[in-house]
Write a protein that holds these residues in place. Sequence first.
Motif, mmCIF file in Angstrom:
data_model
loop_
_atom_site.group_PDB
_atom_site.id
_atom_site.type_symbol
_atom_site.label_atom_id
_atom_site.label_comp_id
_atom_site.label_asym_id
_atom_site.label_seq_id
_atom_site.Cartn_x
_atom_site.Cartn_y
_atom_site.Cartn_z
ATOM 1 N N SER B 50 25.083 -2.745 -4.593
ATOM 2 C CA SER B 50 25.436 -3.614 -5.704
ATOM 3 C C SER B 50 24.195 -3.990 -6.505
ATOM 4 O O SER B 50 23.165 -4.338 -5.948
ATOM 5 C CB SER B 50 26.062 -4.884 -5.124
ATOM 6 N N GLY B 51 24.312 -3.893 -7.810
ATOM 7 C CA GLY B 51 23.214 -4.347 -8.664
ATOM 8 C C GLY B 51 22.123 -3.325 -8.858
ATOM 9 O O GLY B 51 21.057 -3.647 -9.379
ATOM 10 N N GLY B 53 22.235 -0.712 -10.789
ATOM 11 C CA GLY B 53 22.173 -0.193 -12.146
ATOM 12 C C GLY B 53 23.134 0.941 -12.444
ATOM 13 O O GLY B 53 23.029 1.597 -13.488
ATOM 14 N N LYS B 54 24.083 1.188 -11.581
ATOM 15 C CA LYS B 54 25.044 2.274 -11.815
ATOM 16 C C LYS B 54 25.831 2.029 -13.092
ATOM 17 O O LYS B 54 25.910 2.889 -13.981
ATOM 18 C CB LYS B 54 26.031 2.370 -10.626
ATOM 19 N N THR B 55 26.408 0.839 -13.148
ATOM 20 C CA THR B 55 27.185 0.507 -14.327
ATOM 21 C C THR B 55 26.313 0.529 -15.569
ATOM 22 O O THR B 55 26.705 1.056 -16.614
ATOM 23 C CB THR B 55 27.811 -0.894 -14.156
ATOM 24 N N THR B 56 25.132 -0.023 -15.436
ATOM 25 C CA THR B 56 24.230 -0.071 -16.580
ATOM 26 C C THR B 56 23.943 1.340 -17.102
ATOM 27 O O THR B 56 23.933 1.590 -18.307
ATOM 28 C CB THR B 56 22.922 -0.768 -16.189
ATOM 29 N N HIS B 203 31.576 3.078 -4.577
ATOM 30 C CA HIS B 203 30.890 2.478 -3.436
ATOM 31 C C HIS B 203 31.203 3.240 -2.161
ATOM 32 O O HIS B 203 30.646 2.959 -1.113
ATOM 33 C CB HIS B 203 31.336 1.028 -3.255
HETATM 34 N N1 LIG Z 1 24.214 -8.193 -19.466
HETATM 35 C C1 LIG Z 1 23.313 -8.343 -18.479
HETATM 36 N N2 LIG Z 1 22.374 -9.308 -18.614
HETATM 37 C C2 LIG Z 1 21.453 -9.473 -17.640
HETATM 38 N N3 LIG Z 1 21.407 -8.783 -16.514
HETATM 39 C C3 LIG Z 1 22.322 -7.822 -16.320
HETATM 40 C C4 LIG Z 1 23.326 -7.574 -17.295
HETATM 41 N N4 LIG Z 1 24.107 -6.565 -16.856
HETATM 42 C C5 LIG Z 1 23.612 -6.221 -15.632
HETATM 43 N N5 LIG Z 1 22.524 -6.972 -15.326
HETATM 44 C C6 LIG Z 1 21.705 -6.864 -14.126
HETATM 45 O O1 LIG Z 1 21.255 -5.543 -14.044
HETATM 46 C C7 LIG Z 1 21.307 -5.091 -12.702
HETATM 47 C C8 LIG Z 1 22.146 -3.828 -12.627
HETATM 48 O O2 LIG Z 1 23.508 -4.171 -12.854
HETATM 49 P P1 LIG Z 1 24.711 -3.145 -12.788
HETATM 50 O O3 LIG Z 1 25.923 -3.831 -13.231
HETATM 51 O O4 LIG Z 1 24.333 -1.915 -13.499
HETATM 52 O O5 LIG Z 1 24.788 -2.860 -11.227
HETATM 53 P P2 LIG Z 1 25.793 -1.915 -10.481
HETATM 54 O O6 LIG Z 1 24.987 -0.908 -9.817
HETATM 55 O O7 LIG Z 1 26.889 -1.457 -11.362
HETATM 56 O O8 LIG Z 1 26.338 -2.920 -9.380
HETATM 57 P P3 LIG Z 1 27.826 -3.060 -8.775
HETATM 58 O O9 LIG Z 1 27.963 -2.048 -7.731
HETATM 59 O O10 LIG Z 1 27.843 -4.441 -8.184
HETATM 60 O O11 LIG Z 1 28.803 -2.889 -9.910
HETATM 61 C C9 LIG Z 1 21.832 -6.219 -11.871
HETATM 62 O O12 LIG Z 1 20.752 -6.885 -11.275
HETATM 63 C C10 LIG Z 1 22.492 -7.109 -12.876
HETATM 64 O O13 LIG Z 1 22.377 -8.444 -12.462
#
Ligand SMILES: Nc1ncnc2c1ncn2[C@@H]1O[C@H](COP(=O)(O)OP(=O)(O)OP(=O)(O)O)[C@@H](O)[C@H]1O
Lengths: 306, 265, 265, 281, 288
Positions: B50-51, B53-56, B203
């Motif tokens: 989690s967190g 950056g996948k979604t990002t 996941h």
């Molecule tokens: N709009 C935003 N503003 C600030 N921080 C952000 C924002 N979007 C994501 N983050 C941060 O960037 C990091 C990556 O987030 P992301 O959503 O890409 O994670 P993820 O891999 O998709 O996690 P998950 O499995 O929980 O969905 C995290 O630490 C998150 O808190």
Amino acid sequence: QDVTLQLKWVTQAQFAGYYVAQAKGFYEEEGLNVTIKPGGPDIAPTQVIAGGGADVVVEWMPAALAAREKGLPLVNIAQPFKSSGMMLTCLAESGITTPADFADKTLGVWFFGNEYPFLSWMSQLNLKTDGSAGGVTVLKQGFNVDPLLQKQAACISTMTYNEYWQVIDAGIAESDLITFKYQDQGVATMEDGLYVLEENLADPAFEEKMVKFVRASMKGWKYAEENADEAAMIVLENDETGAQTESHQKRMMSEVAKLTAGSNGALDPADYERTVASLLSPGSDPVISKAPEGAWTHAISDKALQ
Amino acid sequence: MKDTTHTGSAVIEARNLDLTFQTGDGPVHALRDVNLTINKGDFVSFIGPSGCGKTTFLRCIAALEHPTGGTLTVNGLTPDEARMKRAYGYVFQAAGLYPWRTIAGNVKLPLEIMGFSKADQQARVDRVLDLVELSGFGGKFPWQLSGGMQQRASIARALAFDADILLMDEPFGALDEIVRDRLNEEVLKLWARTGKTIGFVTHSIPEAVYLSTKIVVMSPRPGRITDVIDSPLPKERPLDIRDSREFIEIAHRVREGLRAGHQDD
Amino acid sequence: MKDTTHTGSAVIEARNLDLTFQTGDGPVHALRDVNLTINKGDFVSFIGPSGCGKTTFLRCIAALEHPTGGTLTVNGLTPDEARMKRAYGYVFQAAGLYPWRTIAGNVKLPLEIMGFSKADQQARVDRVLDLVELSGFGGKFPWQLSGGMQQRASIARALAFDADILLMDEPFGALDEIVRDRLNEEVLKLWARTGKTIGFVTHSIPEAVYLSTKIVVMSPRPGRITDVIDSPLPKERPLDIRDSREFIEIAHRVREGLRAGHQDD
Amino acid sequence: MSWLIGATLFWLAAWALNVRLAASRFGATRAGRITVAALFGITLLVLWEGLVRGFAVSPIILPGPSVIGPKIASSLPILWADFVQTVIKGALTGFAIGALAAFAAAIAIDRSPFLQKGLLPIGNFVSALPIVGLAPVLVMWFGFDWQSKAAVVVVMVFFPLLVNMVAGLQATDRLHRDLMATYSATYTQRLLKLRLPAAMPFFFNGLKIAATLALIGAIVAEFFGSPIVGMGFRISTEVGKLGLDMVWATIAVAALSGSALYGLIALIESRVTFWHPSQRK
Amino acid sequence: MTRAMPVLTVLGAIFALWYLAAIWMNATWVYDQAQRAGTTVTLAQVIPQTMAQARPLLPPPHQVAAELWKGVTAQAITSKRSLVYHGYVTFRGTMMGFALGIVLGVALAMAIVRFRVMELSVMPWAIISQTIPIVALAPMILTVSNQIGIDNREVPKAIISAYLSFFPVLVSMVKGLRSPDHMQLDLLSTYGASDGQTFRKLRLPASLPYFFASLKVAIAAALIGTIVGELPTGAIEGLGARMLIGSQFGEPLIMWAALFAAAILAGGLILIVGLIERMAQARMGVPA
Ligand SMILES: Nc1ncnc2c1ncn2[C@@H]1O[C@H](COP(=O)(O)OP(=O)(O)OP(=O)(O)O)[C@@H](O)[C@H]1O
Ligand SMILES: Nc1ncnc2c1ncn2[C@@H]1O[C@H](COP(=O)(O)OP(=O)(O)OP(=O)(O)O)[C@@H](O)[C@H]1O
Ligand SMILES: Cc1ncc(C[n+]2csc(CCO)c2C)c(N)n1
Ligand SMILES: [Mg+2]
Ligand SMILES: [Mg+2]
């Protein structure tokens, strides 16, 4: 020719002359198209005329003179009411028998510019109205006589033609009441005069219109005096609220007739001087600070009554 | 770190990609020095804690976020330009159907926005609803469908306008294992049939291994790629391939990669 | 259907349990003819497709629902009586922390209600927060914690008052696989240490197999038990036991049982 | 004419500045938000003054801020006395009584589903009624002084608050309720530890609605009879005397007190319901 | 039936209390009168006298009902004595104010959601505007609209009514237009939708439930505004004017009848708005 008349209060026999003149076609005969605007609790005729909402207004002289001092040059062009109908009505059980007994009592008073006669009376009696000991406690009276019936006040303001009879109708005998007419106390002020703006009078066309208006209105008033019941019915027809009752309006008309009796429409300068004197009378808070000038004219009534 | 540069039919190319969010309590380094090439027809899974950056990263591809460093091209264009060319179908983690539209209305939404003709709209809606086995449910409202059906509807919505690239962010996170298996099979069939390029966040290790031609393992703070595994599994994948030695070995490698990423914190 | 009657130290006994919900559009038969015996110290997992009655069964045990037929005893008492004796710790699918209380305040909640002394309260809060690795977070509010941490806090809350029976309804549904693995290990340790009886609902086959001494497979409409599998795995279970043949075989059996249930619809 | 042009120019300039401010980093801060709002308010005043002067509106009809401001400054004792009479004695007393009564009633009927089913529809209905119409009746019953004003306020705020509070007491999560059930919590424990905290956002929502109603109620009631002090009294007599500057001075005080009351409630709300998502950043 | 029972019981209790209160409150007057007349009365004599006074402090329900009935049926509904006529006047004023309030509220909400400057500058003042006692403004609204040549008394009434009713609409619409979550917005982003499309396809439909929820509050506010507007601005026609005139001429029954007519009007309006809401919800696919 269009004329807009702003009344001081809601449609009732107090203004019968104008409604009669309207219904009987007296205005029409003069070539006038008159719109009568009823008043109400928050309608200040002075403000309406200042805002251009009316050509001529029915107003009490103290309020008109006060407005004049405030910079709104109102001029009395006719005075259909000869005498004042205002009085204080007290419960006999309150122990009041003379004005001297007012001290430390609670009195109901109309405000909204109608408080001036009362204030000048009290200052003549040397009674303070600020609630201090030895003075009187003043209540702003609402729109009805409940404060007297509920014994919240020892006396309340009433008009001979209206509120007084509501007290009677409520079931209190005349013998249980003591009344003090402003007229009898020598503090009467002129009620229900017709006022216009000074600058308009400079215009001959307007002046002529007012002459016609006053002539027809006085004709209406005299007709109403003589045919009280018919006049009351005419008023009733014009009441848009539909809440007025026939008996009440008939009685009001007969009482109003007593007040208009003796006026041909022209302001009696002596009455005017008395009003001004009483308003100027020494006291903590005189209503006007100096004698007004040009606050009335006979120019209209003279022509109208030829 | 391994450089995953390829030449040839690259659809998505990330070079030294960096993304830092400015937040109330300081900057968050969400992506750091990400290099990745996705070729036409690839099925790429992203997995990581989690967190990480996948979604990002997926959002960067779809021009929903803008990188603060490095370059990212989609079909040789910038992501913004590619978006204007309707290059993406995006499936979010939750179905995200509009509750005031019927299923058909939801699927029609992108078509209306992109200005397809009325007749074409209807034809496409029918086709994709059929594809996800929802014909007959077009007139229903989302809440009248089960979670799995809603998820399929959202996939249909992403398929309706023939985007080249399908981006799916944990589309099956909320479903039970059996339904999930079924939808996995369907996605694979769809991919085989259409040859789309798919980016898929999950996941679940078995899901990633089962679906992908390429598995990208990421680790957090700052988000970076720790491993890229090219799957040796055949294109035809029955469900019980998951009990095969090969499958279990890849799963093991992915799990080790993940655990390594977790150890950091 | 297999009768799972045992004698001996039975903690929970269900006999021909039936539950029908009366709803707006007709009755829903949520549980039918459920027979199950859970012994002291058992770790029982419930698995089955969505809507098969897992939650309903757990709620019946905790006297949150009342069966419409059959008998259910807990330590020989009715569920209602058992509740009065504080027999249960219940962990819901969502953390369900009270947002106006700090983490410590949330954990303290059951203790306040059950009238523990102030000093005892503090000692227990410290101990259980330590157990779930949240010492230091007692003063934080729920929304200041990640989802996983909230879930752990809710487990701490259920542990604080030493109930004999711990009922957990998909407690790790919202977590990523790595964190989930970690919490699985911790739950196992806790169970080994305390000898509690645990009822555990999950959608994940590996999780069920990894944790349980007994796996109950259910199928829907109406909810009934289709299989009860006694696990031959040892009490000591390292994470990589999941790659063992035995594990994979049980998992296979569970998957087959599940699939059979799904075929019905 | 120059006044009109000047006011318009000021407006345009202030608006442009506000657009810039709003888009800037400063606009995101607390001070920035206040600046933008204040600038907008000042613009309104300047426009008002410009219009009044540009069209030479008589001060008997609509005085400009340049007349009202000094009037406020020179009438502070009167304004203060009116404020005490109407806001403190009338509105706040009534508000407090109404709020307490609604709170108590909500808890009382909360125990009885029968009363809830019976009272809630009626409460919902009554809270939609034009209660101000009762003002003359209540003045008749409770006399001239502040008691009748407080009574009007009590009736006006009671039902909206009751409805909100009862809804709030029922707005608990099923999960949170089940948790209490597994603990075998008593009614009082459930009330104190779960339902009251959960009801607070609703209660404060009701309080905010009631706050503006309270002032309107207290002032309207003074139209039907009052001692010779009070904001409603001042307004209704000064209009008749053409003292429009005093009327506006009183209106300004009313708006200020209303905003202060609203702000105070919002502040307490943010303290009490700090945990609610709408209060978090 | 199970739903009506509790309501009926509570209503019954209210009526019983009402009768008791009427006896208690009106008795004072009976005793006073007896005292003035120098006689004494027994309780048994008092009670009937409290039920039929011309100026009761609190008229018993049947007296109000009789007056209402008279107001509705005793004359043609176009007569100025008919409560139906005055109810209609008030209804018209309410609808005008309501419509104006909706338009204003929705327009402001759209601007506020679209432009950050609008939010920062207008929103706080919208709240402050509601703390201004509108009654105080009523006479001025009347004169000012008079001066700019609007002679129709309906207009100031509608303005007052709109002034009170726009606020709930504004607040709800801002909430509603902002209710789409990130994902729903991002979805449109991936389609490259324009601002206008986002508004039409997402924000507007998403805000509708909020909009309808606010209508109930707004219609009640509009009615209060109209009645308050009828009290001072001329007191000529409408239920507010009836209340005032009833009070002025010592006819409390007229006032009470007008009060209840207003209550019935309010109930009807709320019912209609609720119905419209439910119809809209059905079309929007909200579960029943
Ligand atoms: N709009 C935003 N503003 C600030 N921080 C952000 C924002 N979007 C994501 N983050 C941060 O960037 C990091 C990556 O987030 P992301 O959503 O890409 O994670 P993820 O891999 O998709 O996690 P998950 O499995 O929980 O969905 C995290 O630490 C998150 O808190
Ligand atoms: N309070 C209720 N009223 C009516 N029906 C209910 C109620 N609670 C549950 N049901 C129904 O009973 C059945 C069993 O529900 P239950 O929640 O026990 O399923 P579950 O196995 O926990 O599913 P999931 O995996 O989705 O949580 C479902 O069909 C559900 O719709
Ligand atoms: C607010 C207000 N209060 C009292 C009066 C006094 N008044 C002047 S004429 C008149 C009619 C007499 O029956 C009355 C009551 C008023 N005008 N406005
Ligand atoms: Mg994500
Ligand atoms: Mg469940």
